[in-house]
Scaffold this motif. Structure first.
Motif, PDB file in Angstrom:
ATOM      1  N   THR A  19       0.921  -1.195  -0.035  1.00 28.66           N
ATOM      2  CA  THR A  19      -0.088   0.094  -0.006  1.00 28.66           C
ATOM      3  C   THR A  19       0.835   1.217   0.072  1.00 28.66           C
ATOM      4  OG1 THR A  19      -1.682  -1.179   1.278  1.00 28.66           O
ATOM      5  CG2 THR A  19      -1.908   1.410   1.082  1.00 28.66           C
ATOM      6  N   LEU A  20       1.790   1.388   0.966  1.00 36.23           N
ATOM      7  CA  LEU A  20       2.371   2.544   1.242  1.00 36.23           C
ATOM      8  C   LEU A  20       3.966   2.260   0.346  1.00 36.23           C
ATOM      9  CD1 LEU A  20       2.444   4.088   4.697  1.00 36.23           C
ATOM     10  CD2 LEU A  20       2.080   5.004   2.562  1.00 36.23           C
ATOM     11  N   ILE A  41       2.953  12.157  -2.420  1.00 33.44           N
ATOM     12  CA  ILE A  41       1.915  13.508  -2.787  1.00 33.44           C
ATOM     13  C   ILE A  41       0.913  13.112  -1.731  1.00 33.44           C
ATOM     14  CG2 ILE A  41       0.463  14.366  -4.476  1.00 33.44           C
ATOM     15  CD1 ILE A  41       2.549  13.260  -6.596  1.00 33.44           C
ATOM     16  N   VAL A  42       0.321  12.021  -1.748  1.00 30.79           N
ATOM     17  CA  VAL A  42      -0.902  11.822  -0.717  1.00 30.79           C
ATOM     18  C   VAL A  42      -0.593  12.299   0.450  1.00 30.79           C
ATOM     19  CG1 VAL A  42      -2.274   9.968   0.172  1.00 30.79           C
ATOM     20  CG2 VAL A  42      -2.071   9.971  -2.405  1.00 30.79           C
ATOM     21  N   LEU A  51      -4.438  16.450   8.922  1.00 28.25           N
ATOM     22  CA  LEU A  51      -4.994  14.870   9.268  1.00 28.25           C
ATOM     23  C   LEU A  51      -3.782  14.125   9.622  1.00 28.25           C
ATOM     24  CD1 LEU A  51      -7.164  14.296   6.330  1.00 28.25           C
ATOM     25  CD2 LEU A  51      -7.886  14.588   8.704  1.00 28.25           C
ATOM     26  N   ALA A  52      -3.834  13.451  10.847  1.00 26.48           N
ATOM     27  CA  ALA A  52      -2.961  12.477  11.266  1.00 26.48           C
ATOM     28  C   ALA A  52      -2.661  11.304  10.460  1.00 26.48           C
ATOM     29  CB  ALA A  52      -3.076  12.008  12.619  1.00 26.48           C
ATOM     30  N   THR A  53      -1.557  10.704  10.236  1.00 26.08           N
ATOM     31  CA  THR A  53      -1.434   9.803   9.658  1.00 26.08           C
ATOM     32  C   THR A  53      -0.508   8.649  10.400  1.00 26.08           C
ATOM     33  OG1 THR A  53       0.931  10.585   8.745  1.00 26.08           O
ATOM     34  CG2 THR A  53      -0.834  11.201   7.295  1.00 26.08           C
ATOM     35  N   GLU A 166      -8.629   3.211  -7.558  1.00 23.28           N
ATOM     36  CA  GLU A 166      -7.320   2.504  -8.586  1.00 23.28           C
ATOM     37  C   GLU A 166      -6.189   2.818  -7.899  1.00 23.28           C
ATOM     38  OE1 GLU A 166      -7.133   6.086 -11.709  1.00 23.28           O
ATOM     39  OE2 GLU A 166      -8.691   4.624 -11.913  1.00 23.28           O
ATOM     40  N   ASP A 167      -5.927   3.811  -7.000  1.00 25.75           N
ATOM     41  CA  ASP A 167      -4.580   4.120  -6.427  1.00 25.75           C
ATOM     42  C   ASP A 167      -4.729   4.929  -5.261  1.00 25.75           C
ATOM     43  OD1 ASP A 167      -4.937   6.801  -7.240  1.00 25.75           O
ATOM     44  OD2 ASP A 167      -4.070   6.417  -9.238  1.00 25.75           O
ATOM     45  N   LEU A 168      -3.744   5.216  -4.617  1.00 25.72           N
ATOM     46  CA  LEU A 168      -3.749   6.124  -3.497  1.00 25.72           C
ATOM     47  C   LEU A 168      -4.453   7.396  -3.538  1.00 25.72           C
ATOM     48  CD1 LEU A 168      -0.098   5.136  -1.727  1.00 25.72           C
ATOM     49  CD2 LEU A 168      -2.524   4.517  -0.945  1.00 25.72           C
TER      50      LEU A 168
END
Length: 180
Positions: A19-20, A41-42, A51-53, A166-168
């Protein structure tokens, strides 16, 4: 326990491998870390929005003796060097036969990450590449989005209807803007 989409999104949590970053099975080598397309970019966009990640990852190679905790930590450090700092990391070192409450599809890591961030799981989204990622999000009460790869089984994509991107970048658009 489904998610409550009426609460504002405060965190986006990500599966690590597939995913990442590119999935390298049982990767203990930071030199093999390669971000997925759009990941940088995301993450910049999410951080700019306040936003927290976070990262939520099964790492059964630890309990299987294929990886050390230090190797996993060095790979995670390399991911942060490439993609920037994450607010929270949750790693499950257990094998499936350990029947722990943290290993996905169990919700334990998502719940723990939200607790550490001081939010409800309903204020979080979890993006992953396989069915157990969406099952963990659902069980925790978080929003789930599937971003399929070659490793994703057809039945997992079919089960995730309405929550597939389809993508992030498309996954983030879905979360921020709502369904098309």
């Amino acid at each position: 326990m489904g998610s409550d989409n009426s609460l504002p999104l405060r965190a986006v949590l990500f599966d690590r491998d597939g995913t990442l970053v590119q999935d390298v099975p049982y990767n203990g080598n930071p030199d093999l870390v390669e971000p997925m397309g759009h990941a940088s970019i995301v993450l910049q966009e999410l951080r700019a929005l306040g936003l927290a990640t976070g990262v939520i990852s099964n790492q059964s190679g630890i309990s299987r003796g294929l990886l050390t905790q230090n190797q996993v930590s060095s790979v995670n450090l390399r991911i942060e060097e490439l993609l920037g700092p994450f607010d929270v990391w949750e790693i499950c070192p257990h094998a499936p036969e350990d029947r722990c409450g943290c290993r996905k599809p169990a919700p334990g890591m998502i719940i723990a990450a939200c607790r550490r961030l001081g939010i409800s799981p309903a204020q979080a989204a979890y993006i992953g590449d396989i069915g157990s990622d969406l099952e963990a999000a659902e069980a925790a009460g978080a929003r789930g989005v599937l971003v399929p790869t070659q490793a994703t089984r057809t039945e997992e994509v079919e089960a995730a209807v309405g929550n597939v991107a389809e993508d992030l970048s498309a996954a983030i658009r879905m979360l921020l803007d709502g369904p098309p």
